[in-house]
Design a protein around this motif. Structure first.
Motif, PDB file in Angstrom:
ATOM      1  N   GLU A 168     -19.070  12.691 -54.804  1.00 28.39           N
ATOM      2  CA  GLU A 168     -18.137  13.666 -55.345  1.00 28.39           C
ATOM      3  C   GLU A 168     -17.636  14.588 -54.235  1.00 28.39           C
ATOM      4  O   GLU A 168     -18.366  14.924 -53.305  1.00 28.39           O
ATOM      5  CB  GLU A 168     -18.806  14.527 -56.421  1.00 28.39           C
ATOM      6  CG  GLU A 168     -19.412  13.734 -57.561  1.00 28.39           C
ATOM      7  CD  GLU A 168     -20.880  13.449 -57.336  1.00 28.39           C
ATOM      8  OE1 GLU A 168     -21.300  13.429 -56.155  1.00 28.39           O
ATOM      9  OE2 GLU A 168     -21.604  13.227 -58.316  1.00 28.39           O
ATOM     10  N   GLU A 169     -16.367  14.999 -54.350  1.00 24.83           N
ATOM     11  CA  GLU A 169     -15.811  15.921 -53.368  1.00 24.83           C
ATOM     12  C   GLU A 169     -16.548  17.250 -53.390  1.00 24.83           C
ATOM     13  O   GLU A 169     -16.784  17.874 -52.360  1.00 24.83           O
ATOM     14  CB  GLU A 169     -14.320  16.140 -53.633  1.00 24.83           C
ATOM     15  CG  GLU A 169     -13.658  17.095 -52.636  1.00 24.83           C
ATOM     16  CD  GLU A 169     -12.184  17.292 -52.914  1.00 24.83           C
ATOM     17  OE1 GLU A 169     -11.631  18.285 -52.451  1.00 24.83           O
ATOM     18  OE2 GLU A 169     -11.591  16.440 -53.619  1.00 24.83           O
ATOM     19  N   SER A 170     -16.928  17.691 -54.586  1.00 26.59           N
ATOM     20  CA  SER A 170     -17.698  18.925 -54.719  1.00 26.59           C
ATOM     21  C   SER A 170     -18.467  18.896 -56.033  1.00 26.59           C
ATOM     22  O   SER A 170     -18.101  18.182 -56.972  1.00 26.59           O
ATOM     23  CB  SER A 170     -16.794  20.159 -54.667  1.00 26.59           C
ATOM     24  OG  SER A 170     -15.907  20.176 -55.772  1.00 26.59           O
ATOM     25  N   THR A 171     -19.548  19.646 -56.081  1.00 31.48           N
ATOM     26  CA  THR A 171     -20.324  19.818 -57.303  1.00 31.48           C
ATOM     27  C   THR A 171     -20.485  21.307 -57.549  1.00 31.48           C
ATOM     28  O   THR A 171     -20.457  22.109 -56.606  1.00 31.48           O
ATOM     29  CB  THR A 171     -21.702  19.145 -57.193  1.00 31.48           C
ATOM     30  OG1 THR A 171     -22.318  19.531 -55.946  1.00 31.48           O
ATOM     31  CG2 THR A 171     -21.572  17.631 -57.212  1.00 31.48           C
ATOM     32  N   VAL A 172     -20.657  21.690 -58.801  1.00 31.92           N
ATOM     33  CA  VAL A 172     -20.635  23.102 -59.165  1.00 31.92           C
ATOM     34  C   VAL A 172     -21.930  23.492 -59.860  1.00 31.92           C
ATOM     35  O   VAL A 172     -22.468  22.733 -60.659  1.00 31.92           O
ATOM     36  CB  VAL A 172     -19.430  23.409 -60.087  1.00 31.92           C
ATOM     37  CG1 VAL A 172     -19.416  24.884 -60.478  1.00 31.92           C
ATOM     38  CG2 VAL A 172     -18.122  23.031 -59.408  1.00 31.92           C
ATOM     39  N   GLY A 173     -22.399  24.708 -59.524  1.00 29.18           N
ATOM     40  CA  GLY A 173     -23.562  25.280 -60.194  1.00 29.18           C
ATOM     41  C   GLY A 173     -24.726  25.479 -59.252  1.00 29.18           C
ATOM     42  O   GLY A 173     -24.958  24.662 -58.352  1.00 29.18           O
ATOM     43  N   ALA A 174     -25.467  26.567 -59.442  1.00 25.44           N
ATOM     44  CA  ALA A 174     -26.625  26.851 -58.599  1.00 25.44           C
ATOM     45  C   ALA A 174     -27.707  25.795 -58.745  1.00 25.44           C
ATOM     46  O   ALA A 174     -28.519  25.584 -57.835  1.00 25.44           O
ATOM     47  CB  ALA A 174     -27.189  28.239 -58.941  1.00 25.44           C
ATOM     48  N   ASP A 175     -27.722  25.068 -59.867  1.00 23.94           N
ATOM     49  CA  ASP A 175     -28.727  24.023 -60.059  1.00 23.94           C
ATOM     50  C   ASP A 175     -28.542  22.872 -59.079  1.00 23.94           C
ATOM     51  O   ASP A 175     -29.466  22.070 -58.880  1.00 23.94           O
ATOM     52  CB  ASP A 175     -28.672  23.497 -61.492  1.00 23.94           C
ATOM     53  CG  ASP A 175     -29.371  24.430 -62.480  1.00 23.94           C
ATOM     54  OD1 ASP A 175     -30.163  25.277 -62.014  1.00 23.94           O
ATOM     55  OD2 ASP A 175     -29.118  24.324 -63.690  1.00 23.94           O
TER      56      ASP A 175
END
Length: 231
Positions: free
Chosen positions: A136-143
């Protein structure tokens, strides 16, 4: 000891002042000793400005002041000001680089020491992660950080050595060396007990006291060669 000079002045000719400063920057290339320059505008008095100029030391500041270009610029600056500017000379006795400290909490306290509970204190809930290991180009979330670190910590006992770190604006760039002992399965490779090293660079963008975005570049091919997973 770092040295800072505050220049307090008033002017109605801010555009002319900016052009004057641009000319001074161009004329003093390779000669000036100033390392950082900030100009702030008073929100309650729109013709009031404060310039903050940083030097490695008072001695280096004096070298800068003695440049003929600096003297000419000062004379032109006075002509643009409403009254004489005031100067305050300060020896820096404390220099807190808060964004660096925030980012180093990740390397020292979270990644190496394993305090994963601190992730929510250090990373924004909508943190965006860019990692060359992921499709993925980017992933989101502190997890994302929690999941990634769990995998690395299950696979290795490791530490980070900070080789170079630069902070500018909201961003902190860290050049690091990672050293780890392979104790558990990692990316399909069974534990080998080998001690491995790799280098990498992390760019963190900080806002409102938390890390908002991160970019990771690391020599994973070298790591996998050391593990015997590729030639």
């Amino acid at each position: 000891m770092k040295f800072v000079q505050l220049i307090d002045y008033k002017t109605e000719r801010s555009d002319d002042m900016n052009r004057l400063m641009d000319r001074w920057v161009e004329q003093t290339k390779g000669k000036r000793t100033a390392t950082h320059n900030i100009i702030g505008k008073d929100r309650s008095e729109t013709n009031h400005y404060v310039e903050i100029v940083e030097f490695p030391s008072h001695e280096e500041a004096m070298k800068n002041s003695n440049l003929p270009e600096t003297d000419r610029t000062f004379q032109e600056m006075v002509a643009l000001c409403d009254g004489m500017p005031s100067f305050t000379d300060l020896d820096v006795v404390r220099d807190e680089q808060l964004n660096k400290d925030l980012c180093n909490r990740f390397f020292d306290e979270i990644a190496v020491a394993g305090n994963l509970d601190a992730i929510d204190e250090v990373f924004a809930a909508d943190y965006r992660d860019h990692d060359i290991l992921k499709e993925e180009e980017s992933t989101v979330g502190a997890d994302v950080i929690r999941s990634d670190l769990t995998g690395w910590r299950d696979g290795f006992d490791f530490r980070f050595t900070i080789d170079k770190q630069v902070a500018e604006g909201d961003e902190v760039v860290t050049l690091w060396t990672w050293t780890g002992t392979h104790k558990g399965e990692f990316m399909g490779v069974a534990p080998t007990g080998k001690k491995c090293t790799m280098t990498g660079t992390t760019v963190f963008s900080c806002h409102d006291g938390k890390i908002q975005e991160g970019w990771w570049h690391m020599d994973v091919m070298s790591l996998m060669r050391q593990l015997g997973a590729m030639r």
